[in-house]
Design a protein around this motif. Structure first.
Motif, PDB file in Angstrom:
ATOM      1  N   THR A   1      40.235  31.410  42.120  1.00 32.62           N
ATOM      2  CA  THR A   1      39.866  32.071  43.367  1.00 32.62           C
ATOM      3  C   THR A   1      40.562  31.395  44.547  1.00 32.62           C
ATOM      4  O   THR A   1      41.012  30.252  44.444  1.00 32.62           O
ATOM      5  CB  THR A   1      38.343  31.990  43.597  1.00 32.62           C
TER       6      THR A   1
ATOM      7  N   GLU B   1      38.854  30.784  47.167  1.00 37.23           N
ATOM      8  CA  GLU B   1      37.772  29.930  47.653  1.00 37.23           C
ATOM      9  C   GLU B   1      37.646  28.700  46.755  1.00 37.23           C
ATOM     10  O   GLU B   1      37.566  28.818  45.536  1.00 37.23           O
ATOM     11  CB  GLU B   1      36.458  30.719  47.638  1.00 37.23           C
TER      12      GLU B   1
ATOM     13  N   GLY C   1      37.859  27.809  40.658  1.00 37.80           N
ATOM     14  CA  GLY C   1      37.404  29.180  40.474  1.00 37.80           C
ATOM     15  C   GLY C   1      36.205  29.325  39.568  1.00 37.80           C
ATOM     16  O   GLY C   1      35.261  28.548  39.625  1.00 37.80           O
TER      17      GLY C   1
ATOM     18  N   TYR D   1      39.367  41.381  43.024  1.00 36.85           N
ATOM     19  CA  TYR D   1      38.179  40.615  43.384  1.00 36.85           C
ATOM     20  C   TYR D   1      37.243  40.528  42.193  1.00 36.85           C
ATOM     21  O   TYR D   1      37.136  41.469  41.400  1.00 36.85           O
ATOM     22  CB  TYR D   1      37.424  41.289  44.539  1.00 36.85           C
TER      23      TYR D   1
ATOM     24  N   ARG E   1      31.605  38.309  46.556  1.00 36.20           N
ATOM     25  CA  ARG E   1      32.995  38.598  46.192  1.00 36.20           C
ATOM     26  C   ARG E   1      33.898  37.390  46.367  1.00 36.20           C
ATOM     27  O   ARG E   1      33.852  36.702  47.377  1.00 36.20           O
ATOM     28  CB  ARG E   1      33.546  39.738  47.044  1.00 36.20           C
ATOM     29  N   PHE E   2      34.723  37.208  45.354  1.00 29.63           N
ATOM     30  CA  PHE E   2      35.754  36.170  45.362  1.00 29.63           C
ATOM     31  C   PHE E   2      37.097  36.862  45.162  1.00 29.63           C
ATOM     32  O   PHE E   2      37.280  37.579  44.179  1.00 29.63           O
ATOM     33  CB  PHE E   2      35.548  35.178  44.216  1.00 29.63           C
ATOM     34  N   GLN E   3      38.036  36.639  46.077  1.00 28.83           N
ATOM     35  CA  GLN E   3      39.376  37.173  45.855  1.00 28.83           C
ATOM     36  C   GLN E   3      40.078  36.281  44.845  1.00 28.83           C
ATOM     37  O   GLN E   3      40.033  35.050  44.942  1.00 28.83           O
ATOM     38  CB  GLN E   3      40.181  37.241  47.148  1.00 28.83           C
ATOM     39  N   LEU E   4      40.715  36.899  43.881  1.00 34.92           N
ATOM     40  CA  LEU E   4      41.386  36.143  42.828  1.00 34.92           C
ATOM     41  C   LEU E   4      42.830  35.862  43.214  1.00 34.92           C
ATOM     42  O   LEU E   4      43.479  36.654  43.891  1.00 34.92           O
ATOM     43  CB  LEU E   4      41.324  36.912  41.509  1.00 34.92           C
ATOM     44  N   SER E   5      43.304  34.717  42.765  1.00 36.45           N
ATOM     45  CA  SER E   5      44.654  34.255  43.077  1.00 36.45           C
ATOM     46  C   SER E   5      45.612  34.569  41.932  1.00 36.45           C
ATOM     47  O   SER E   5      45.267  34.399  40.756  1.00 36.45           O
ATOM     48  CB  SER E   5      44.627  32.746  43.319  1.00 36.45           C
TER      49      SER E   5
END
Length: 170
Positions: free
Chosen positions: A25, A27, A63, A87, A156-160
């Protein structure tokens, strides 16, 4: 070497991407390292739920890991490789729907008026997870319950895309 040989023979190769790998993530989640919890997770791209899973979730520095994250990793890599933003939407309290969760928390707040909001979650979540989910929320705000619902049930976590190139944990 097999892929190199197949290319030399003129065969087309489907992009090779990691699977059964943790979701990386944007984050940083080091504050949650070491905890495990039951959760459900949806993989979202655009306004569409692509896939979902439920099981143990294990956050780590970079993550999300655990059964539900690993289940979704292959789809996530394929989507990101195709250029999509992806996400992971986590439900940290999957046994209750949104309305029942809201009623449950409101009941606890009324039942324990002398407790602060962190104490309301004693026995529900690990202390680290409670702190994470309540971070930035103020129970005095008019929209507190709505924001709490989003934080707990629709986080929600945006994925990398970094996870698409990392085979070290796949």
């Amino acid at each position: 070497s097999g892929y190199k040989m197949a290319r030399s023979l003129g065969l087309s190769i489907v992009p090779v991407l990691p699977a059964l790998t943790p979701l990386i993530t944007f984050e940083e989640l080091g504050c949650l390292t070491g905890i495990r919890c039951e959760a459900s997770m949806k993989l979202i791209s655009g306004d569409k739920t692509v896939s979902s899973s439920r099981g143990e979730l294990q956050p780590y520095e970079k993550g999300l890991s655990g059964i539900c994250a690993l289940d979704l990793s292959s789809d996530a890599c394929r989507l990101m490789h195709a250029g999509n933003k992806v996400y992971a939407e986590v439900d940290f309290f999957p046994d209750f729907d949104d309305d029942v969760f809201r009623q449950f928390i409101e009941y606890r707040i009324k039942s324990y008026p002398d407790r602060n909001i962190n104490e309301i979650f004693t026995g529900i979540f690990h202390k680290k997870l409670t702190h994470f989910l309540l971070s930035g929320l103020d129970c005095r705000d008019n929209d507190f319950m709505d924001r709490l619902l989003i934080s707990v049930k629709h986080h929600r976590f945006q994925l990398s895309e970094d996870m698409c190139n990392d085979y070290s944990r796949a």
